[in-house]
Structure formats: structure tokens, C-alpha cells
Design a protein around this motif. Sequence first.
Motif, PDB file in Angstrom:
ATOM      1  N   ASN A 169      -1.485   0.937  -8.745  1.00 15.97           N
ATOM      2  CA  ASN A 169      -0.147   0.565  -8.267  1.00 15.97           C
ATOM      3  C   ASN A 169       0.778   0.193  -9.426  1.00 15.97           C
ATOM      4  O   ASN A 169       1.552  -0.775  -9.323  1.00 15.97           O
ATOM      5  CB  ASN A 169      -0.229  -0.606  -7.274  1.00 15.97           C
TER       6      ASN A 169
ATOM      7  N   ARG B  21       0.797  -1.224   0.000  1.00 15.79           N
ATOM      8  CA  ARG B  21       0.000   0.000   0.000  1.00 15.79           C
ATOM      9  C   ARG B  21       0.825   1.267   0.000  1.00 15.79           C
ATOM     10  O   ARG B  21       0.273   2.344  -0.059  1.00 15.79           O
ATOM     11  CB  ARG B  21      -0.917  -0.004   1.213  1.00 15.79           C
ATOM     12  N   THR B  22       2.149   1.153   0.057  1.00 15.70           N
ATOM     13  CA  THR B  22       2.986   2.345   0.100  1.00 15.70           C
ATOM     14  C   THR B  22       3.485   2.770  -1.274  1.00 15.70           C
ATOM     15  O   THR B  22       4.273   3.687  -1.389  1.00 15.70           O
ATOM     16  CB  THR B  22       4.189   2.122   1.018  1.00 15.70           C
TER      17      THR B  22
ATOM     18  N   SER C 159       8.160  11.080 -10.051  1.00 12.29           N
ATOM     19  CA  SER C 159       7.880  11.357  -8.648  1.00 12.29           C
ATOM     20  C   SER C 159       6.622  10.630  -8.197  1.00 12.29           C
ATOM     21  O   SER C 159       5.860  10.113  -9.017  1.00 12.29           O
ATOM     22  CB  SER C 159       7.723  12.852  -8.423  1.00 12.29           C
ATOM     23  N   TRP C 160       6.362  10.633  -6.892  1.00  6.52           N
ATOM     24  CA  TRP C 160       5.222   9.905  -6.370  1.00  6.52           C
ATOM     25  C   TRP C 160       3.901  10.427  -6.940  1.00  6.52           C
ATOM     26  O   TRP C 160       2.972   9.661  -7.162  1.00  6.52           O
ATOM     27  CB  TRP C 160       5.192   9.990  -4.842  1.00  6.52           C
ATOM     28  N   SER C 161       3.843  11.708  -7.228  1.00  5.71           N
ATOM     29  CA  SER C 161       2.602  12.299  -7.739  1.00  5.71           C
ATOM     30  C   SER C 161       2.515  12.252  -9.253  1.00  5.71           C
ATOM     31  O   SER C 161       1.453  12.492  -9.831  1.00  5.71           O
ATOM     32  CB  SER C 161       2.506  13.750  -7.289  1.00  5.71           C
TER      33      SER C 161
ATOM     34  N   ASN D 248      -1.448   5.540  -9.699  1.00  2.94           N
ATOM     35  CA  ASN D 248      -1.360   5.104  -8.309  1.00  2.94           C
ATOM     36  C   ASN D 248      -2.568   4.283  -7.876  1.00  2.94           C
ATOM     37  O   ASN D 248      -2.465   3.456  -6.972  1.00  2.94           O
ATOM     38  CB  ASN D 248      -1.189   6.315  -7.396  1.00  2.94           C
TER      39      ASN D 248
ATOM     40  N   SER E 215       2.261   4.476  -3.686  1.00  3.75           N
ATOM     41  CA  SER E 215       2.031   5.868  -4.075  1.00  3.75           C
ATOM     42  C   SER E 215       2.910   6.849  -3.318  1.00  3.75           C
ATOM     43  O   SER E 215       2.943   8.026  -3.649  1.00  3.75           O
ATOM     44  CB  SER E 215       0.555   6.223  -3.869  1.00  3.75           C
ATOM     45  N   SER E 216       3.632   6.373  -2.320  1.00  2.00           N
ATOM     46  CA  SER E 216       4.527   7.248  -1.557  1.00  2.00           C
ATOM     47  C   SER E 216       5.904   7.368  -2.184  1.00  2.00           C
ATOM     48  O   SER E 216       6.694   8.230  -1.779  1.00  2.00           O
ATOM     49  CB  SER E 216       4.698   6.711  -0.123  1.00  2.00           C
ATOM     50  N   TYR E 217       6.195   6.501  -3.131  1.00  3.21           N
ATOM     51  CA  TYR E 217       7.549   6.405  -3.651  1.00  3.21           C
ATOM     52  C   TYR E 217       7.707   6.957  -5.057  1.00  3.21           C
ATOM     53  O   TYR E 217       6.815   6.815  -5.893  1.00  3.21           O
ATOM     54  CB  TYR E 217       7.994   4.942  -3.691  1.00  3.21           C
TER      55      TYR E 217
ATOM     56  N   THR F 112      12.218   8.551  -2.071  1.00  2.00           N
ATOM     57  CA  THR F 112      11.204   9.582  -1.926  1.00  2.00           C
ATOM     58  C   THR F 112      11.292  10.676  -2.980  1.00  2.00           C
ATOM     59  O   THR F 112      10.380  11.490  -3.100  1.00  2.00           O
ATOM     60  CB  THR F 112      11.299  10.238  -0.537  1.00  2.00           C
ATOM     61  N   SER F 113      12.376  10.702  -3.745  1.00  2.96           N
ATOM     62  CA  SER F 113      12.536  11.755  -4.742  1.00  2.96           C
ATOM     63  C   SER F 113      13.045  11.165  -6.044  1.00  2.96           C
ATOM     64  O   SER F 113      13.512  10.025  -6.081  1.00  2.96           O
ATOM     65  CB  SER F 113      13.496  12.835  -4.230  1.00  2.96           C
TER      66      SER F 113
END
Length: 123
Positions: free
Chosen positions: A77, A27-28, A52-54, A74, A30-32, A101-102
Motif C-alpha cells: 500500500n 483496502r482500496t 496508474s493503479w497497476s 500495492n 490498489s484501485s487508485y 481512477t486514471s
Amino acid sequence: QVQLVESGGGLVQAGGSLRLSCTASGRTFSSYAMAWFRQAPGKEREFVAAISWSGSSTDYADSVKGRFTISRDNAKNTVYLQMNSLKPEDTAVYYCAGGTTSVVIKATRYYYWGQGTQVTVSS
């Protein structure tokens, strides 16, 4: 823990197109930030593209700019790599990577890796 599974590789003639997909469990996702790397026989693994995550920020290797497009969904996934105008020198095993994260181009910054999918471009 995140598991990544690539698909969509294959054999294509020069000038053709392929779309690679990388589906993540966990579930993580979309954070990466996510990325694609590739490795040709006898060569080191090299950066191809990252997002990026977005999805608002992307980066590309000079060798694929204008031909490849990275995107992500996202809700599914999944991260994609649309490859157009393929060249024989694009032949490689393509790997999906995530866990940072970036948007970065160094492979060592990514924690999670898929098993790879073969892309072969014939001349």
C-alpha cells in the motif's frame, strides 16, 4: 476512506537524492491512480508525477523528467518518489494524492491527500 501518510523528506545538498514514501490505509489503495504534488512558499501547488493503479502508466512534470521516478508496491500500500539530481528549485512541501481512477495531472481530480513532507535542497 483512505488515509495517506508521507515520509522521507529532509534536507539535502544540490545534486543529492531522496526517496519519498506514501503509505495508505484502506483496502482500496490498489484501485487508485496515485500522484505526487508539491508546493513551494508563495507558489501554487503543482503536479510532479502520477502512476496508474497497476504501475504500467506514469506521467511527469517536465521539470522533473529524467530526475524523478514514481513507483508503487500495492502489496505494501505504498507509492514512492525517487528524486535524483535535486536542485534548489525542488524545495517544497511534497504531497501524496490518490483517489482517482486514471493518471491525471489536475489536483482537483484527487480525493485523498496526505499531510505533506518538507524537502529542502541547499545550494
